[in-house]
Write an enzyme that holds these catalytic residues in place. Structure first.
Site, mmCIF file in Angstrom:
data_model
loop_
_atom_site.group_PDB
_atom_site.id
_atom_site.type_symbol
_atom_site.label_atom_id
_atom_site.label_comp_id
_atom_site.label_asym_id
_atom_site.label_seq_id
_atom_site.Cartn_x
_atom_site.Cartn_y
_atom_site.Cartn_z
ATOM 1 N N GLU A 130 45.172 40.361 37.032
ATOM 2 C CA GLU A 130 44.979 39.250 37.972
ATOM 3 C C GLU A 130 43.601 38.646 37.726
ATOM 4 O OE1 GLU A 130 45.403 40.963 41.853
ATOM 5 O OE2 GLU A 130 47.516 41.505 41.528
ATOM 6 N N SER A 135 40.192 45.257 33.914
ATOM 7 C CA SER A 135 40.119 46.680 33.575
ATOM 8 C C SER A 135 40.386 47.548 34.795
ATOM 9 C CB SER A 135 38.726 47.007 33.029
ATOM 10 O OG SER A 135 38.491 46.272 31.870
ATOM 11 N N ASP A 248 50.442 55.787 27.532
ATOM 12 C CA ASP A 248 50.367 56.830 26.505
ATOM 13 C C ASP A 248 51.311 56.511 25.353
ATOM 14 O OD1 ASP A 248 48.618 57.983 28.222
ATOM 15 O OD2 ASP A 248 49.978 59.549 28.921
ATOM 16 N N GLU A 374 45.803 46.255 26.782
ATOM 17 C CA GLU A 374 46.210 47.664 26.985
ATOM 18 C C GLU A 374 45.003 48.579 27.212
ATOM 19 O OE1 GLU A 374 49.635 46.971 27.515
ATOM 20 O OE2 GLU A 374 49.822 49.014 26.777
ATOM 21 N N GLY A 375 43.971 48.032 27.825
ATOM 22 C CA GLY A 375 42.744 48.798 28.075
ATOM 23 C C GLY A 375 41.724 48.518 26.992
ATOM 24 N N THR A 376 40.581 47.979 27.369
ATOM 25 C CA THR A 376 39.561 47.640 26.362
ATOM 26 C C THR A 376 39.041 48.905 25.681
ATOM 27 O OG1 THR A 376 37.743 47.864 27.937
ATOM 28 C CG2 THR A 376 38.762 45.679 27.776
HETATM 29 C C1 LIG Z 1 46.170 37.735 24.748
HETATM 30 C C2 LIG Z 1 46.200 38.624 25.915
HETATM 31 C C3 LIG Z 1 47.396 39.209 26.295
HETATM 32 C C4 LIG Z 1 47.447 40.019 27.425
HETATM 33 N N1 LIG Z 1 48.652 40.530 27.825
HETATM 34 C C5 LIG Z 1 48.735 41.144 29.025
HETATM 35 C C6 LIG Z 1 49.988 41.511 29.578
HETATM 36 O O1 LIG Z 1 51.040 41.326 28.962
HETATM 37 N N2 LIG Z 1 50.023 42.050 30.803
HETATM 38 C C7 LIG Z 1 48.888 42.267 31.530
HETATM 39 O O2 LIG Z 1 48.975 42.770 32.625
HETATM 40 N N3 LIG Z 1 47.662 41.975 31.027
HETATM 41 C C8 LIG Z 1 47.568 41.404 29.802
HETATM 42 N N4 LIG Z 1 46.327 41.052 29.306
HETATM 43 C C9 LIG Z 1 45.147 41.348 30.077
HETATM 44 C C10 LIG Z 1 44.268 42.436 29.465
HETATM 45 O O3 LIG Z 1 44.869 43.683 29.589
HETATM 46 C C11 LIG Z 1 42.890 42.364 30.140
HETATM 47 O O4 LIG Z 1 42.283 41.187 29.702
HETATM 48 C C12 LIG Z 1 42.024 43.541 29.827
HETATM 49 O O5 LIG Z 1 42.533 44.694 30.423
HETATM 50 C C13 LIG Z 1 40.577 43.363 30.259
HETATM 51 O O6 LIG Z 1 40.471 42.841 31.531
HETATM 52 P P1 LIG Z 1 39.515 41.569 31.779
HETATM 53 O O7 LIG Z 1 39.879 40.559 30.783
HETATM 54 O O8 LIG Z 1 39.601 41.204 33.200
HETATM 55 O O9 LIG Z 1 38.072 42.083 31.440
HETATM 56 P P2 LIG Z 1 37.073 42.860 32.426
HETATM 57 O O10 LIG Z 1 37.775 44.010 33.038
HETATM 58 O O11 LIG Z 1 36.388 41.902 33.302
HETATM 59 O O12 LIG Z 1 36.056 43.440 31.368
HETATM 60 C C14 LIG Z 1 34.967 42.686 30.816
HETATM 61 C C15 LIG Z 1 34.123 43.626 29.959
HETATM 62 O O13 LIG Z 1 33.613 44.683 30.782
HETATM 63 C C16 LIG Z 1 33.984 45.920 30.257
HETATM 64 N N5 LIG Z 1 34.217 46.864 31.344
HETATM 65 C C17 LIG Z 1 34.998 46.697 32.427
HETATM 66 N N6 LIG Z 1 34.984 47.784 33.193
HETATM 67 C C18 LIG Z 1 34.181 48.674 32.600
HETATM 68 C C19 LIG Z 1 33.766 49.998 32.900
HETATM 69 N N7 LIG Z 1 34.187 50.653 33.989
HETATM 70 N N8 LIG Z 1 32.933 50.609 32.040
HETATM 71 C C20 LIG Z 1 32.499 49.971 30.932
HETATM 72 N N9 LIG Z 1 32.840 48.732 30.601
HETATM 73 C C21 LIG Z 1 33.681 48.090 31.418
HETATM 74 C C22 LIG Z 1 35.225 45.657 29.454
HETATM 75 O O14 LIG Z 1 35.402 46.639 28.424
HETATM 76 C C23 LIG Z 1 34.920 44.305 28.865
HETATM 77 O O15 LIG Z 1 34.130 44.438 27.736
HETATM 78 C C24 LIG Z 1 46.263 40.264 28.162
HETATM 79 C C25 LIG Z 1 45.069 39.699 27.761
HETATM 80 C C26 LIG Z 1 45.023 38.874 26.663
HETATM 81 C C27 LIG Z 1 43.726 38.237 26.296
#
Ligand SMILES: Cc1cc2nc3c(=O)[nH]c(=O)nc-3n(C[C@H](O)[C@H](O)[C@H](O)COP(=O)(O)OP(=O)(O)OC[C@H]3O[C@@H](n4cnc5c(N)ncnc54)[C@H](O)[C@@H]3O)c2cc1C
Lengths: 397, 364
Positions: A130, A135, A248, A374-376
């Site tokens: 959302e 993350s 997993d 799928e989790g950064t």
């Molecule tokens: C092309 C694309 C396809 C996608 N497909 C899907 C999908 O099919 N379904 C779906 O649900 N989502 C999907 N996503 C979403 C994707 O899973 C998220 O973008 C991703 O999980 C990261 O969330 P965010 O972008 O909000 O980044 P944020 O969570 O805001 O993170 C920003 C930065 O902060 C870091 N960070 C965050 N929390 C921590 C922590 N606790 N410790 C250290 N570092 C941290 C992150 O590693 C990152 O570098 C997609 C995204 C893209 C770009």
């Protein structure tokens, strides 16, 4: 007994999938990179094919035993091997293969037989993310309220892969905000349901063949039995851990995508090196090689390491071993190294690595997502670190 | 069939090696390294496991259990987890025996293998490395020149383990550009063992420089006879072994740093509760696993009798790179305390440098 030789069935699978990728995906890779959001009709070929190895019925997914206590020949390893080959062809196209969405993985993992019957044949996307919740997927705010025989969903979901082309979406929503993670459940929402709207599609750095979009759920009503798993809100977070378990299986797949793209880049670089008569030797002291040769060998070694970590995680899943940390290891390693390899290949290719006449620059753009969704990479490192350090999420933030 | 888990037999051997390391080496490694000495009884304990007689066929007095590069990789990692020098010293007889077994003529096997089958303390070693800039094991400067019924060897070798106590040497030298191995007895007047080397790492292991000055040996002492030996195959065995050793050294550093990070309190909480520390730990964890898998992949190819040129090369360069990186992280996690010799991480750091540099110190 440890044996990491590639079995013949897997070698055959790899080469036939590679032929498919070479014949069908590669030739249109650039086309759909440029025609963003256009459905790659060439992919109709794959409809009904078990490319991502997803079982239609539950029992089919069980690994077939090769004998008493012997290692099993399972679907996870075949799947990651297939994915690597397909992504060698094109990752954006692989992500667009009909009926092979992430939602399908979630459905396959937890659906009842009745749900499998209804949704097993549909193309299902996955909507967790959302605007305010990336993350930290446990913080989602989309709500589901039971009203008679229906759930009423409200909220906004972004970055949904296959948003345009899918038939249904597995939506994460909370049934009880106060319950935190234990209140999070997943629901199957079919396209065309009133109150379920595809808001827009994103323009992206890479994997442009894949349609990523935003959904708005506005008093969207779905049948009561469209909930995946139990509706009960327990005190513990076991339920949430259950949904996270899908990862997993899917993390090694994403890691394998990274491996496939990186290999494409390395193969192209090797081709260019061979064309200009630069030998690749696997015996002499690497310190005496040229910088180009040494970098190449090191990337090759990295690629092997990525693949082995992926294969291990998949093999464990096939053999019903808990692979949570190994799945994250594969993803952490392959996500990062894939990014680095594709960048480095562009650098070493010089002008060919910057030109859109070649695919190398595209691979560098495509690969980057593998360290994000799928989790950064950071989230994977957190999972691994908490596990090996035996620290809770409170002790290690 | 592909398999990522140990068999019962492999688990038993791994645990046996681990126990030996736990009982003899882990607590003494620091002192051993400072004194530059491995107590003989520790080596004896390893020899008692009978790994060398096991691989020698019954016709030469051994147990004829066959030779398993995968098993040897598992054992080497455990031993190197204790101490890298100890790992090399304890598996040293195999470094001599394996090439003879695999590539020797019948006469060579008949003459040498029974000695090692009967006496596990029999010492043989291998002289491969040369002390020079741009050294390459594929382009040896040590030479072998055919003269009537004999070969004359000339050259200088470094990092020859236990050369002082060795009775038998395999000396790597090139004959008209083609690498080969030559069997030389300790008594040969053309072979001299210089004083013990002092190196960055491997403090426990006795390493020597060995000089060959018009060292004349009978022509039949060229390993493999007239046709020579498959020198590349030797490198496949030794590179896989170094990758296994690198995995053990890196794992030792990783586990120590991991445990330390949980206990060391700064700013009111364990340093592991900070991501800059815990992410290093996570990386160490999966890189150790990656090193091990690369080693096992190469060992699996060797075990299947396949060519492992590429696999062993990649496993070795990967292990060389990662052993250095991980042992570096190990010191960094401990901060200033990691710089003090009472903690083992500085030793792992020094030993870790060896993985990329050394060749032919052990065989799987
Ligand atoms: C092309 C694309 C396809 C996608 N497909 C899907 C999908 O099919 N379904 C779906 O649900 N989502 C999907 N996503 C979403 C994707 O899973 C998220 O973008 C991703 O999980 C990261 O969330 P965010 O972008 O909000 O980044 P944020 O969570 O805001 O993170 C920003 C930065 O902060 C870091 N960070 C965050 N929390 C921590 C922590 N606790 N410790 C250290 N570092 C941290 C992150 O590693 C990152 O570098 C997609 C995204 C893209 C770009």
């Amino acid at each position: 007994m440890i044996n990491l030789e590639t079995p013949e069935y897997l070698a055959n699978l790899r080469s036939s999938m590679n032929n498919l990728a070479k014949g069908v995906l590669r030739p249109v890779a650039r086309k759909y990179d440029e025609a963003e959001h256009e459905y790659p009709k060439e992919l109709d070929l794959f409809r009904g094919m078990q490319i991502m190895g997803r079982p239609k019925k539950k029992k089919e997914g069980a690994a077939n035993d090769s004998g008493n206590g012997k290692p099993k020949k399972g679907i996870n390893l075949s799947t990651v091997a297939t994915i690597e080959e397909m992504c060698w062809g094109d990752a954006g196209l692989l992500l667009s293969i009909p009926n092979a969405g992430l939602g399908n993985a979630a459905i396959a993992a937890v659906a009842t037989d009745e749900q499998l019957e209804r949704f097993g044949g549909k193309w299902a996307a996955m909507a967790i993310t959302e605007p305010g919740s990336g993350s930290d997927s446990g913080s989602i705010t989309t709500t589901a309220v039971l009203d008679g025989d229906e759930w009423v969903l409200n909220g906004e979901k972004i970055f949904v892969t296959c948003a345009d082309r899918c038939d249904a979406v597995v939506v994460w929503a909370t049934v009880d905000r106060k319950a935190g993670k234990s209140g999070i459940k997943s629901f199957i929402v079919e396209k065309g349901t009133p109150g379920f709207r595809l808001e827009h599609l994103e323009h992206k750095l890479g994997i442009r063949a894949s349609d990523t979009g935003t959904f708005v759920l506005d008093n969207c009503r779905i049948p009561k039995n469209n909930i995946l798993g139990s509706a009960e809100v327990k005190q513990d977070t076991e339920g949430f851990k259950g949904v996270m378990k899908t990862f997993d299986n899917t993390r090694p797949m994403v890691a394998s995508m990274a491996t496939g793209i990186a290999r494409a880049a390395l193969d192209f670089l090797r081709e260019k090196m061979e064309e200009s008569g630069i030998p690749l030797d696997y015996e002499k002291n690497p310190e005496n090689a040229s910088a180009l040769q040494k970098e190449f060998h090191m990337m090759e070694a990295q690629l092997e390491a990525m693949r082995l970590l992926v294969w291990r995680a998949a093999w464990m899943a096939d053999n019903e071993e808990f692979n949570n940390v190994e799945a994250s290891m594969a993803k952490a390693k392959a996500g990062r190294c894939g990014t680095l390899i594709t960048q480095k290949c562009c650098e070493l290719l010089g002008p060919l690595g910057f030109s859109r006449k070649e695919l190398a620059e595209k691979w560098m753009r495509d690969s980057k997502i593998m360290d994000i969704f799928e989790g950064t990479g950071q989230i994977q490192h957190l999972i691994i670190a908490r596990n090996v350090l035996e620290m809770s999420s409170k002790e290690l933030k | 069939m592909i398999c990522f888990s140990l068999s019962e037999e492999q688990t038993v051997m791994k645990e046996t090696a681990a126990k030996l390391i736990q009982n003899c080496i882990r607590d003494n490694a620091h002192e051993m390294d400072e004194k530059g000495h491995i107590p003989a009884e520790y080596l004896t304990k390893f020899y008692e496991l009978g790994t060398v007689p096991s691989m020698i066929p019954e016709e030469y007095g051994g147990y004829g259990m066959g030779h398993s590069p995968v098993m040897n990789s598992i054992i080497l990692e455990e031993l190197a987890f204790g101490d890298m020098g100890f790992a090399i010293a304890s598996t040293l007889p195999a470094l001599f025996v394996l090439p003879v077994l695999e590539m020797g003529t019948d006469q060579q096997k008949e003459r040498l293998l029974p000695l090692f089958a009967q006496n596990p303390q029999e010492c043989g070693t291998l002289g491969l490395n040369e002390p020079r800039f741009r050294y390459d094991p594929m382009e040896l400067q040590s030479s072998a020149v055919r003269k009537n019924g004999s070969y004359v060897l000339n050259g200088e070798k470094c990092f020859v383990p236990m050369a002082q106590s060795a009775k038998h040497f395999l000396i790597a030298a090139a004959e008209e550009g083609k690498n080969g191995l030559y069997i030389v007895d300790r008594e040969n007047p053309g072979l001299s063992v210089d004083e013990r080397e002092k190196n960055l790492g491997l403090g426990t292991l006795e390493n020597y420089r060995v000089r060959l000055e018009n060292c004349e040996i009978p022509a039949e002492d060229k390993l493999g006879g007239e046709a020579g030996c498959d020198f590349g195959r030797l490198l496949q065995y030794t590179r896989t072994a170094l990758a296994a050793i690198g995995t053990g050294v890196a794992r030792a550093s990783y586990e120590y740093a991991r445990n330390y990070a949980r206990e060391r309190i700064q700013f009111g909480e364990p340093i592991a509760s900070r991501q800059s520390i815990s992410f290093m730990i996570a990386e160490m964890a999966y890189e150790v696993d990656a090193m091990r898998l690369m080693t096992w992949k190469s060992a699996s190819a060797l075990e299947a009798g396949k060519d492992a040129k590429r696999d062993s090369y990649l496993a070795k360069i990967y292990a060389g790179e990662m052993a250095m990186k991980i042992t570096d992280y190990g010191v960094q996690v401990l901060g200033g305390h990691g710089y003090i010799r009472e903690h083992p991480v500085e030793r792992y750091y020094r030993n870790g440098r060896g993985i990329a540099i050394l060749e032919g110190m052990a065989a799987v």
